[in-house]
Write an enzyme that holds these catalytic residues in place. Sequence first.
Site, PDB file in Angstrom:
ATOM      1  N   ASP A 139       0.835  -1.198   0.000  1.00  0.00           N
ATOM      2  CA  ASP A 139       0.000   0.000   0.000  1.00  0.00           C
ATOM      3  C   ASP A 139       0.873   1.253   0.000  1.00  0.00           C
ATOM      4  O   ASP A 139       1.279   1.740   1.055  1.00  0.00           O
ATOM      5  CB  ASP A 139      -0.930  -0.021   1.210  1.00  0.00           C
ATOM      6  N   GLY A 140       1.183   1.752  -1.202  1.00  0.00           N
ATOM      7  CA  GLY A 140       2.007   2.946  -1.315  1.00  0.00           C
ATOM      8  C   GLY A 140       1.347   4.047  -2.132  1.00  0.00           C
ATOM      9  O   GLY A 140       1.848   5.148  -2.192  1.00  0.00           O
ATOM     10  N   LYS A 141       0.215   3.719  -2.762  1.00  0.00           N
ATOM     11  CA  LYS A 141      -0.554   4.704  -3.542  1.00  0.00           C
ATOM     12  C   LYS A 141       0.354   5.482  -4.489  1.00  0.00           C
ATOM     13  O   LYS A 141       0.295   6.704  -4.584  1.00  0.00           O
ATOM     14  CB  LYS A 141      -1.341   5.611  -2.608  1.00  0.00           C
ATOM     15  N   ARG A 142       1.185   4.752  -5.252  1.00  0.00           N
ATOM     16  CA  ARG A 142       2.134   5.373  -6.160  1.00  0.00           C
ATOM     17  C   ARG A 142       1.441   5.879  -7.409  1.00  0.00           C
ATOM     18  O   ARG A 142       0.429   5.309  -7.862  1.00  0.00           O
ATOM     19  CB  ARG A 142       3.217   4.371  -6.555  1.00  0.00           C
TER      20      ARG A 142
END
Lengths: 335, 335
Positions: A139-142
């Site tokens: 979960d890094g929302k890149r």
Amino acid sequence: MTQTGNGGPSPSPTFGDRLSTAVAERESQIVLGIDPDPAKLWPAAIDRTSEARARLALTFSDAEEAAGEQPPRPGVVARLETAAAVLAHCRAMIDAVAPAVVAVKPQLACFERLGAPGWLALEHITSYAREQGLLVLADGKRGDVPVTAAAYGQALVASTPSPFGHVDGLGADAFTANPLLGRDSLEPLVQAAREHGAGVFVLVRTSNPGAADILDAQLATGERLWEHLARLVDELGQAGPAGLKDIGAVTGATEPEHLQRLRELMPHTPFLLPGIGAQGGDIASVAPAFAPGRAAGLVTASRSIANAHEATGATPSDAARAEAERLREQAWGLA
Amino acid sequence: MTQTGNGGPSPSPTFGDRLSTAVAERESQIVLGIDPDPAKLWPAAIDRTSEARARLALTFSDAEEAAGEQPPRPGVVARLETAAAVLAHCRAMIDAVAPAVVAVKPQLACFERLGAPGWLALEHITSYAREQGLLVLADGKRGDVPVTAAAYGQALVASTPSPFGHVDGLGADAFTANPLLGRDSLEPLVQAAREHGAGVFVLVRTSNPGAADILDAQLATGERLWEHLARLVDELGQAGPAGLKDIGAVTGATEPEHLQRLRELMPHTPFLLPGIGAQGGDIASVAPAFAPGRAAGLVTASRSIANAHEATGATPSDAARAEAERLREQAWGLA
């Protein structure tokens, strides 16, 4: 790669198929969110810091040749100890709740704040969770322009060519992505994921109050921005034999009145549902997510599991296991 | 902290003031984008891999106590070597172009794809650039719900409390952020930055073709989404005595017709202008960015500097220095 009846190679399973199989086998749609706060680690994990530190150190054993030439930089010891304690804490959480969950969702920010040792702990946790049969959703929302998006794909699910050989990335089964920069910024992420049987969960409508500022903006077409994003996500996904697409959507469960509409716009898309527990969502309200089948709705819980002992008085691992199992039964019973 | 005439402590300089001072002192508005591709490193850097590897290894010298108990995981050596070569390459680039630039902008994706050793290389490059008097703009385009945004703030500009002491973050002077999740997702980033005299550059209009899909969407109000974002960024920023705000905007230079409008909406906001060189922008077209003063427009170039030798036949460092100086003169001459 196995052989099909007509003699050609059968394609590797898509993420949608892998997810469908995993949910059915584990009888769970629950995702353990791993957002470790160094100030709230389980006490037993802190006691096992030395053991975990040895795990971290081993990966860098090549370093010994250069050791001793100058003292460590200030803070290096503190962050190694912290990363080790975080690793021990996360392993203990996985041990406690693995029977009740289908996946873990490490929050990259919580590891990046511990620097290189934090990233190393993230790598160990990813490997450990996969060894336990769990999917790993990074979960890094890149999100970035295409050339950089390709680098994020290499970092999370693929590998990077170098003069010294290929450098493996994190090896996640899926990751979260931010669509603000448009379709061409998502395509390299989708391509990298698809080539590795992995998935992408694209932000469509999040659970924070501020999501109303941008995601709920009404467009000249009459749609809200999140509806526009939902159409884009639906187009990007491809389904395998199990019928579930490989590109998912992050759909905040604190706005359940949106879920029905999101499901209309993305009928075969897996939804990642944050906002249960500490963020205030109600598990029964997410039933529309499950319409295409149980694997189409993944229910994430982080602090409500990690901190369950604060309310119950049980040990952290017993309380976490009980809370994860309670969520599992509730969600499974909705179908 | 120094004392003012009235006996109270004077506040630390804001990022806007620090940026104004740095641009004036260095007579440069050029930012060196650091996006290392392991397949395109300068040959001399690969020759210095061993030296750079020792730099990386030293930070982990504590690891020696646990070394030798089991063999390194597959790929560990390749990625250590790659991260070391990347470090040597980036140091050489900084050495070559430091006189012509005011800041460096490491692209976090390019380090994350090398795992923990990559993050360690990023930390070394950040320290090294600051030692050379350069500002460091960490380009990760982070954005998440508030509790996670706070963790990104700790990772990039602040520190994290732990039972073992405070763990310092990267120590960047500024970082890029993604506003999709709304104002409450930006506020923890702004707060962390402001407390440390650092800045945030928020995505407003990027330079990739796909930016038209979402950022150019027309809202029911008649505005385009990027105009809505520009207003939000203008509100978030605070100016110090030099007049430049501490919250900046990423404004793609490949759409120069937008720059005038962006400047109207954000009259005191520093603009980070990607898209020069390899991405096709023209430096003369960005003049509107500089209207409030030279420090109000930072011109980023990455591949056009790192790969300048491919066109000229000069050594990589000579070609990079010449290209950076050419851009510096062009931009400085626009004011």
